[in-house]
Scaffold this active site. Sequence first.
Site, mmCIF file in Angstrom:
data_model
loop_
_atom_site.group_PDB
_atom_site.id
_atom_site.type_symbol
_atom_site.label_atom_id
_atom_site.label_comp_id
_atom_site.label_asym_id
_atom_site.label_seq_id
_atom_site.Cartn_x
_atom_site.Cartn_y
_atom_site.Cartn_z
ATOM 1 N N PHE A 149 32.058 -13.430 -28.285
ATOM 2 C CA PHE A 149 31.727 -14.657 -29.032
ATOM 3 C C PHE A 149 31.808 -14.478 -30.531
ATOM 4 O O PHE A 149 31.953 -15.451 -31.270
ATOM 5 C CB PHE A 149 30.312 -15.140 -28.641
ATOM 6 C CG PHE A 149 29.198 -14.393 -29.342
ATOM 7 C CD1 PHE A 149 28.815 -14.748 -30.632
ATOM 8 C CD2 PHE A 149 28.544 -13.335 -28.729
ATOM 9 C CE1 PHE A 149 27.804 -14.047 -31.296
ATOM 10 C CE2 PHE A 149 27.546 -12.630 -29.380
ATOM 11 C CZ PHE A 149 27.173 -12.991 -30.667
ATOM 12 N N LYS A 173 41.081 -15.184 -22.044
ATOM 13 C CA LYS A 173 39.790 -15.660 -21.513
ATOM 14 C C LYS A 173 38.791 -15.501 -22.666
ATOM 15 O O LYS A 173 38.240 -14.433 -22.887
ATOM 16 C CB LYS A 173 39.380 -14.809 -20.303
ATOM 17 C CG LYS A 173 38.462 -15.495 -19.302
ATOM 18 C CD LYS A 173 37.177 -16.043 -19.882
ATOM 19 C CE LYS A 173 36.147 -14.960 -20.126
ATOM 20 N NZ LYS A 173 34.944 -15.507 -20.855
ATOM 21 N N GLU A 176 32.746 -17.890 -23.484
ATOM 22 C CA GLU A 176 32.331 -19.245 -23.081
ATOM 23 C C GLU A 176 31.318 -19.835 -24.062
ATOM 24 O O GLU A 176 30.945 -21.001 -23.951
ATOM 25 C CB GLU A 176 31.772 -19.235 -21.650
ATOM 26 C CG GLU A 176 30.515 -18.401 -21.419
ATOM 27 C CD GLU A 176 30.792 -16.927 -21.159
ATOM 28 O OE1 GLU A 176 31.657 -16.334 -21.835
ATOM 29 O OE2 GLU A 176 30.113 -16.345 -20.274
ATOM 30 N N SER A 226 30.637 -6.177 -25.235
ATOM 31 C CA SER A 226 29.538 -5.209 -25.195
ATOM 32 C C SER A 226 29.910 -4.001 -24.322
ATOM 33 O O SER A 226 30.781 -4.086 -23.450
ATOM 34 C CB SER A 226 28.283 -5.895 -24.647
ATOM 35 O OG SER A 226 28.534 -6.336 -23.329
ATOM 36 N N CYS A 281 30.517 -6.239 -34.932
ATOM 37 C CA CYS A 281 30.508 -4.890 -34.352
ATOM 38 C C CYS A 281 30.657 -3.831 -35.434
ATOM 39 O O CYS A 281 30.465 -2.656 -35.175
ATOM 40 C CB CYS A 281 31.621 -4.742 -33.327
ATOM 41 S SG CYS A 281 33.227 -4.810 -34.101
ATOM 42 N N GLU A 380 21.836 -1.411 -29.707
ATOM 43 C CA GLU A 380 22.584 -2.312 -30.585
ATOM 44 C C GLU A 380 21.782 -3.615 -30.662
ATOM 45 O O GLU A 380 21.664 -4.329 -29.666
ATOM 46 C CB GLU A 380 23.976 -2.587 -29.997
ATOM 47 C CG GLU A 380 24.778 -3.534 -30.868
ATOM 48 C CD GLU A 380 26.144 -3.896 -30.310
ATOM 49 O OE1 GLU A 380 26.270 -4.096 -29.082
ATOM 50 O OE2 GLU A 380 27.086 -3.997 -31.105
#
Length: 495
Positions: A149, A173, A176, A226, A281, A380
């Site tokens: 995301f 993909k 969402e 992740s 990240c 994290e």
Amino acid sequence: MRTIDHWIDGAVTSSTSGRVGPVYNPATGQQQAAVALASVEEVDAAVAAAKAAFPGWRNTSLSRRAEVMFRFRELVVSHRDEIAELVSIEHGKVPSDAAGELARGIENIEFACGIPAMLKGGYSEGVSGGVDVYSIRQPLGVVVGITPFNFPAMVPMWMFANAIATGNTFVLKPSEKDPSVSLLLADLLAQAGLPNGVFNVVQGDKTAVDRLLEHPDVEAISFVGSTPIAQHIYTTGTANGKRVQALGGAKNHMIVLPDADIEMAADAAVSAAYGSAGERCMAVSVVVAVGGVGARLVDAITARMPKLRVGPGTDPDAEMGPLITREHRDKVSSYLAGAPAEGATVVVDGREADLPADGFFLGVSLIDNVAPGMACYEDEIFGPVLTVTRVDTYDEAVDLINNHRYGNGTAIFTRDGGAARQFQHDIKVGMVGINVPIPVPVAYYSFGGWKASIFGDTNIYGPSGIDFYTRTKTVTSRWPDPSTSTVDLGFPRTR
Ligand code: NAD
């Protein structure tokens, strides 16, 4: 409510799965759309479109493929504000952060424009009598990108720019949580002249991902997200015989040596920890203060924090937006709640900030005296929480980083070139900054961490991207001496 659908074979394709997920405006907390969640059949339709488009696209000349990428680059630039706004409204990051993301994505399109030069092979003439050896690079077929995301425009560009330019067809993909920008990019690719079926989007969740992982017509998978999901993608995808690159989570440390410019280091720590609400990240999440600089550094960072304006992307003065979901915001807050019991000191608590009541906001936070073993050190957090660990020596700082399970990015702040050079040698991390807090490589290098930040051995984008999306074929050829020919070729036969 508006539904965000798929893009299959060159057109928006309404979902028939009967399943949808919510898409929020994180700045208001309101659901603003529903996203289709693909069924297995819908995934199969996207892969079938990509498979059907592959022969035509791989046989399209390099100059024509490059031309499409050049046109796409121009379209993305001319739609920059529209894309940034879409990112901001679904992700929550402020428009300036969204524009920054886009700029780094565009670099990857520009790199892919140079594809004719990058697909050059090698040639060895005369390895034996009449024998030459050369290599060529060919595309794989249908390749898949599964994206997180936090960079809904840039991370897909890390993947599809090189994948398409090298002659593959692509199924994206997206996350969402912020799916709309994928459809805008698909439309711009079509406007750039990309044939139908070369780029497809399936919206979805685990059902879609797991079908892509097992689909017999998918040749390769690029994943960014992740660590637990990256591991699942890598293990399952490779077990199904696919080429997989899977980039995972991070915990990036920034070392500040006693000789560093403390003001410069504090500026860097604040922008690298709180930009995009820490949902990067490559965000700095741990400052390692070496040899007594801790107090000065904590003071300098603390002094800057109240100046950072938190608000919705629609506020032109806002520098940091909300987090992606309520659940994620609450999880990030839980590290602040748990830190004192573990022995850490919460210096600035973002839960106490005066923030818009609606939306998934959390103020900027600073936790001092953090040590290995504490949850706020090991995990994290992926939010606007910066922690400080104080150590006495450079060696302790290096050991701290090298013993952490993640190894995505790191940085050192010092005026000593020798110390910086030693650090780049010693450190077990994939991307290193020297007085640069977020060392994301430019598009003509490649991006990738070490340890639990990556699964597979190929970095993403740049030269590694070209390698990942092509396979090499090596040809050994023998041509008889023309003197043996029975046809008069019109020139002396032996030389
Ligand atoms: P995520 O792992 O939850 O989701 C990533 C993708 O995997 C999404 O498309 C999602 O739909 C899919 N997914 C989620 N759960 C799944 C499941 N159980 N099975 C199959 N697919 C599943 O990651 P996120 O929350 O969207 O993104 C944040 C994470 O991404 C952070 O850990 C961050 O560090 C990481 N990240 C890493 C990099 C990098 O380059 N290393 C870059 C950006 C983000």
